[in-house]
Design an enzyme around this catalytic site. Structure first.
Site, PDB file in Angstrom:
ATOM      1  NE  ARG A  45      -4.184  -1.593   1.422  1.00  0.00           N
ATOM      2  CZ  ARG A  45      -5.381  -1.580   2.248  1.00  0.00           C
ATOM      3  NH1 ARG A  45      -5.493  -0.603   3.161  1.00  0.00           N
ATOM      4  NH2 ARG A  45      -6.287  -2.476   2.059  1.00  0.00           N
ATOM      5  CG  ASP A 150     -14.074   7.388   6.334  1.00  0.00           C
ATOM      6  OD1 ASP A 150     -14.655   6.167   6.302  1.00  0.00           O
ATOM      7  OD2 ASP A 150     -12.613   7.224   6.253  1.00  0.00           O
TER       8      ASP A 150
END
Ligand SMILES: C[S@@+](CC[C@H](N)C(=O)[O-])C[C@H]1O[C@@H](n2cnc3c(N)ncnc32)[C@H](O)[C@@H]1O
Length: 284
Positions: A45, A150
């Site tokens: 990632r 979020d």
């Protein structure tokens, strides 16, 4: 190669000391309990972001994160490490509960305030909105306030654009696809977009649940599904208490079906799996 080095992609490795640093950063900032054994996932990632910055070494990258006074690189790091998996109408029992129990229970109220905490790319708040649009008439629908938050700016970007690959709508009835979405043409062929009149009804905002959220108004319903699963028990416990404070008396907290509040101390009462309610305070 030293035995402790974990090979990932050519030239990409995370050393144990670097992994511990990443674990500590994600825990301190986002409450995320990054377990051992995820080194390969983490390295892959980070790889994309490091490539953008022309870096090949994780330690160098972590140095950049720490040296960035704006905090933006830290947000990018957390963005890269959060799991944003979601879908329209995920865990549909909650939407049945919303229409069958919550909406009738609040029928005398002028407003209905709902918070999707950990909304990811938006499928959850839009699913809530679509259900309410089906269930409520104009005046009551106008009284719906839908907040969606979020920690991930990347996920929020998708959520507020409302643009998705058309196959993501497969869970939705045909009539809903027509009512709530427009199809992309030309370069946007194969994509769909939530129509502006619906998109504008959701207020998207970046909010880290580890930070205080006193500015969030008292809510009738909080959806926080498949978020606490990434936190350890003490962090979950603190968050549940803070959610309870932000609920109106009689308000509901909906969590993911694989999550539970067992063994935690809080003022909410169990209603059914993954549904909890704050006592109304009324006697009898
Ligand atoms: C797996 S998704 C769940 C999405 C949706 N609620 C659902 O059930 O489909 C988890 C979301 O929690 C967010 N998240 C993780 N830690 C967070 C934090 N500290 N504050 C706010 N959001 C967080 C992630 O960015 C991610 O979008």
């Amino acid at each position: 190669m030293p035995p402790e080095t974990i090979p990932v992609i050519a030239g990409q490795t995370v050393q144990p000391v670097e992994y511990r640093k990443i674990q500590s950063l994600t825990y301190q900032v986002a409450g995320i309990d990054l377990r051992d054994g995820k080194e390969a996932l983490v390295a892959s990632r980070l790889h994309k972001r490091m490539r953008e910055l022309g870096l090949t070494d994780v330690s160098r990258y972590l140095h950049v994160v720490e040296a960035d006074r704006t905090g933006l690189e830290l947000i990018t790091l957390i963005d890269a490490l959060t799991t944003n998996f979601t879908s329209f109408l995920r865990e549909p029992q909650h939407f049945d509960f919303l229409r069958g129990v919550i909406v009738p229970a609040l029928s005398m109220h002028d407003s209905l305030r709902i918070w999707s905490a950990g909304c990811s790319t938006g499928e959850e708040p839009y699913s809530i909105l679509f259900h309410l649009a089906q269930a409520l008439e104009g005046k009551r629908l106008a009284g719906v306030e839908l907040l969606a938050t979020d920690i991930s700016t990347r996920a929020l970007g998708v959520a507020s654009s409302g643009i998705y690959p058309a196959e993501r709508m497969k869970e939705l009835p045909e009539a809903w696809r027509k009512r709530f979405f427009q199809r992309g043409v030309g370069e946007q062929e194969g994509m769909v977009r939530v129509r502006e009149e619906w998109r504008s009804r959701v207020r998207f905002r970046r909010l880290n649940l580890m930070e205080e959220f006193n500015s969030v108004p008292a809510m009738n319903v909080i959806f926080c599904r498949n978020v606490m699963i990434y936190f350890d028990k003490p962090t979950q416990q603190r968050l549940v208490r803070r959610f309870a404070e932000r609920l109106e008396p009689g308000g509901w907290l909906l969590i993911g079906h694989s999550e539970g509040l067992m063994g935690m101390e809080h003022e909410l009462t169990y209603v059914m799996p993954a549904v909890y309610r704050k006592p109304s305070g009324r006697k009898g």
